[in-house]
Structure formats: C-alpha cells, structure tokens
Write an enzyme that holds these catalytic residues in place. Sequence first.
Site, mmCIF file in Angstrom:
data_model
loop_
_atom_site.group_PDB
_atom_site.id
_atom_site.type_symbol
_atom_site.label_atom_id
_atom_site.label_comp_id
_atom_site.label_asym_id
_atom_site.label_seq_id
_atom_site.Cartn_x
_atom_site.Cartn_y
_atom_site.Cartn_z
ATOM 1 N N ASP A 17 0.796 -1.245 0.000
ATOM 2 C CA ASP A 17 0.000 0.000 0.000
ATOM 3 C C ASP A 17 0.823 1.288 0.000
ATOM 4 O OD1 ASP A 17 -1.897 -1.933 0.148
ATOM 5 O OD2 ASP A 17 -2.783 -1.292 2.043
ATOM 6 N N LYS A 115 -6.651 -4.888 -3.221
ATOM 7 C CA LYS A 115 -7.398 -5.516 -2.127
ATOM 8 C C LYS A 115 -8.347 -4.513 -1.490
ATOM 9 C CE LYS A 115 -3.822 -4.507 1.203
ATOM 10 N NZ LYS A 115 -4.625 -3.491 1.907
ATOM 11 N N CYS A 160 -1.879 -2.530 7.580
ATOM 12 C CA CYS A 160 -1.816 -3.535 6.513
ATOM 13 C C CYS A 160 -0.504 -4.318 6.495
ATOM 14 C CB CYS A 160 -2.115 -2.883 5.174
ATOM 15 S SG CYS A 160 -3.864 -2.419 5.055
#
Length: 226
Positions: A17, A115, A160
């Site tokens: 990310d 995702k 994450c």
Amino acid sequence: MAKASSPSCKSVLLIVDLQPDFCTGGPLEVPGGEQIVPVVNRISRLFDRVIATRDWHPKGHVSFASRHQGSAPLQTIEYNGIEQILWPDHCIAGSAGARLHPDLDTRPLDLILDKGRSIDLDSYSAFFENDHRTPTGLHGYLRELSGEILHICGLAADVCVYYSVMDALDLGYQVYVVEDAIRGVDMPEGTLNKRINAMQESGAEFIRSTALGHTLKTNHETGYNP
Ligand code: VGL
Ligand code: ZN
C-alpha cells in the site's frame, strides 16, 4: 504424469500500500510515508519477485466513516460480526490517491494486487480479507513460484503491513520486515510499538535495508550483483 521439478526457493519483496493517500497530505496520512519510497526503490532490484499491493476501495466502502451515519473516523463498529475501524474516505479505486506512489520505481514489479474491493468487507492483509478466510490469491501465486522467503515493507506498519506479516507467518513463510521501509499511523498512540513487538514475538525478523544484499546473497542465491 511426471512431476515438474521443483524450482528453487525465490526471494520475494512485498510492497504494501505505498499510495499517495497514505502519504503526507493524504486523507489517511501515515507520518513520513513517502520517505520510504527511495529505500524501496533501492532494494526492489535485489529480489527475484516483487509484488505491490494497493488498497483499492469502491465508493461507500464499509471502512469509511462517511458511510455510517453519526460515526467518525477512528471509531470502531461491528459490521456483519466483524470489528471494523472507521477511516476517512481513502484509496478510492481509480483515483489519483490510490495509485502507486508516483516516485515508486514500478519497473521491477511482477504483480500488482488490489485488495479491499468488496464494498462490505475490508482487507488489511495481502493474504486474506478481514473475515480471515477469503483469500486474495497471493498465497497460491507465491506457492507456485516457490516464494518462501518474504521481505515485507510499506504502509501502514501497524495496519496492513502488520496483518500481512501475521498471516504470512501463520502460512509458514519466513518473514523479514525491512524496518527502514515501513511507517506506521500509530492510532491510537502505542499501537505501532505493540504491533512491532507482536510481529517479532511471532517470528518476524526486522532487518535494515542496508543489510539486505548481504542476507539475500548468503541465505540463498539470487543472482544479486553488488
Ligand atoms: C490501511 C487503514 C485503512 C493500510 C488501509 O494500508 O494500512 N490502513 N486501509
Ligand atoms: Zn483501506
């Protein structure tokens, strides 16, 4: 049928990310998030495979406080039996803030995995959605490539990255966290330290980017050429 000969173990870098919405000025700002970009760019060429995930939400995603009347970011709610922290709107699929960071060198990337695309289910980990059951497909991809040694970096260290590391350990990967290539949100305060400790206690090794060439070369042959 003859069995395919097993390919040798591959080194894999997982970049979690690394997107503008998590960097300075973004709606879900991770302090200093963009500072890891040059570090990631320096190390990505050392790996056999490089995978980047993107947080990639539809408008009205379950994790957005704006979807739930009377609630505010950082509140926790229960939704479909799953605890959900609410965040400001972020990483809307296709938006500029959801792209990979513009300074990230994308040439070494083998795979970009999006995702958090289900409107009613969040996905922090690169391996499973937040029901801890629905796979993203990454484990199958890595298994087929014999990517057993994972180096993980990215944002946010305590969200994450953390959930990806914990799932990777559960799935039996050898996990290294590149400690100067992560940054955390640390909300509420203390979360980052707690989660770094939890990752270490569960078996993740923390390693500096400058030590990587050496580890990769001595642990397995990657063709790394200093
Ligand atoms: C993340 C909060 C919400 C992350 C994603 O990438 O760490 N954090 N969605
Ligand atoms: Zn998100």
